[in-house]
Write a protein that holds these residues in place. Structure first.
Motif, short mmCIF file in Angstrom:
data_model
loop_
_atom_site.label_atom_id
_atom_site.label_comp_id
_atom_site.label_asym_id
_atom_site.label_seq_id
_atom_site.Cartn_x
_atom_site.Cartn_y
_atom_site.Cartn_z
N GLU A 101 0.81 -1.21 0.00
CA GLU A 101 0.00 0.00 0.00
C GLU A 101 0.85 1.27 0.00
O GLU A 101 0.58 2.20 -0.76
N LEU A 102 1.86 1.33 0.84
CA LEU A 102 2.65 2.55 0.96
C LEU A 102 3.32 2.96 -0.34
O LEU A 102 3.20 4.13 -0.76
N PRO A 103 4.07 2.05 -1.03
CA PRO A 103 4.67 2.49 -2.29
C PRO A 103 3.65 2.98 -3.31
O PRO A 103 3.91 3.97 -4.02
N ALA A 104 2.52 2.30 -3.39
CA ALA A 104 1.49 2.72 -4.35
C ALA A 104 0.95 4.10 -4.00
O ALA A 104 0.77 4.97 -4.88
N LEU A 105 0.68 4.33 -2.71
CA LEU A 105 0.17 5.64 -2.29
C LEU A 105 1.22 6.73 -2.50
O LEU A 105 0.90 7.82 -3.00
N ALA A 106 2.46 6.45 -2.11
CA ALA A 106 3.51 7.46 -2.25
C ALA A 106 3.67 7.86 -3.71
O ALA A 106 3.84 9.05 -4.03
N ARG A 107 3.61 6.88 -4.61
CA ARG A 107 3.77 7.19 -6.04
C ARG A 107 2.55 7.92 -6.59
O ARG A 107 2.66 8.65 -7.58
N SER A 108 1.39 7.73 -5.97
CA SER A 108 0.20 8.48 -6.41
C SER A 108 0.22 9.92 -5.90
O SER A 108 -0.35 10.81 -6.54
N PHE A 109 0.87 10.14 -4.76
CA PHE A 109 0.95 11.49 -4.19
C PHE A 109 2.10 12.32 -4.77
O PHE A 109 1.98 13.53 -4.91
N PHE A 110 3.23 11.65 -5.06
CA PHE A 110 4.47 12.35 -5.38
C PHE A 110 5.09 11.79 -6.66
O PHE A 110 4.84 10.64 -7.02
N PRO A 111 5.94 12.57 -7.33
CA PRO A 111 6.55 12.12 -8.59
C PRO A 111 7.74 11.18 -8.35
O PRO A 111 8.91 11.57 -8.49
N LEU A 112 7.45 9.95 -8.00
CA LEU A 112 8.47 8.96 -7.68
C LEU A 112 8.55 7.93 -8.80
O LEU A 112 7.54 7.47 -9.32
N SER A 113 9.75 7.53 -9.14
CA SER A 113 9.95 6.54 -10.20
C SER A 113 9.46 5.17 -9.74
O SER A 113 9.77 4.74 -8.63
#
Length: 261
Positions: A101-113
């Protein structure tokens, strides 16, 4: 650099939680700092806290924001309370949270590769356990994992400081009453599984102070890893279980990360 204190809701945990995030920012007039970016989507280091800490601790106890300023990488520091990055026997599903959940949410919130070659994880103590667990169980996601003074042999830990021969109630709430030996919560078993598996394998970095109470844990893991084909960079030297050591060693971790030039 941009610093974001992010409050959000976790469906996996069923509660509101938080992460502290550092994002690259290209600047030209900032005094005393030289910041760079590597593109529109940032390489990312997930940086994990220890047993008594929270998502703000790396920022409060080290100069992590200054250390990464010229690297062009984002740093995501999540909150997992005392959950040991594990789907607890009695408590939150912190493994599912941190690994899915965390990586998916972080990538939806911020421009992360989202690329594997741009995704890394590191942590101290309990977070060292979590970092190696993520690297070994999710090698398709994480290109590299680093443990600083990690609790790497939880099969033989009790979390009972008064009587180490008996499992503490907290340990049983986390891992249950049965042994975790040869299960996905056992890093030594995960080493063997990762060695046998086809596909990519994470690069591993491990350090521990020779005066640290987890030094023997780290020797056990190091010897077990030496029997596999996994690549382990190991460093040791004088040091205890404290922030002066971790503030120094996180710079070594950052220099070791396999960032694309």
């Amino acid at each position: 650099m941009a610093l974001i204190e992010c409050k959000f809701y976790s469906d996996v945990l069923g509660l509101s939680t938080s992460m502290t995030v550092i994002l690259p920012q290209q600047t030209t007039t900032q005094i005393g700092m030289s910041n760079v970016t590597k593109g529109e989507l940032h390489p990312t280091l997930y940086l994990l806290h220890g047993l008594s800490d929270d998502d703000s601790i790396w920022l409060r106890r080290t100069s992590i924001e200054r250390y990464v300023a010229q690297m062009g990488i984002a740093v995501v520091m999540p909150q997992v309370h005392r959950g040991f990055y594990t789907d607890m026997a009695e408590g939150g599903r912190y493994w599912t949270f941190i690994s899915e959940e965390l990586p998916a949410l972080a990538r939806s919130f911020f421009p992360l590769s989202p690329k594997r070659e741009d995704t890394f994880v590191a942590g101290l103590s309990m977070g060292g356990y979590g970092a190696f667990k993520l690297g070994l169980r999710k090698p398709d996601t994480f290109a590299a994992a680093a443990s600083l003074s990690g609790a790497l042999d939880m099969v033989h830990h009790s979390l009972n400081w008064e009587d180490p021969t008996k499992k503490s109630p907290e340990y049983e709430r986390i891992f249950g009453k049965h042994s975790i030996k040869d299960t996905p919560d056992d890093l030594l078993w995960l080493l063997k599984e990762a060695d046998r598996a086809k596909g990519p394998k994470p690069l591993l970095y491990q350090c521990c102070g020779t005066e640290d109470f987890l030094y023997e844990d780290n020797q056990t893991f190091r010897k077990a890893c030496a029997k596999t084909s996994l690549s382990l960079t190991y460093e040791e030297g004088p040091g205890e279980h404290e922030w002066g050591y971790w503030d120094t060693k996180i710079r070594d971790v950052l220099a070791w990360l396999p960032l694309e030039k």
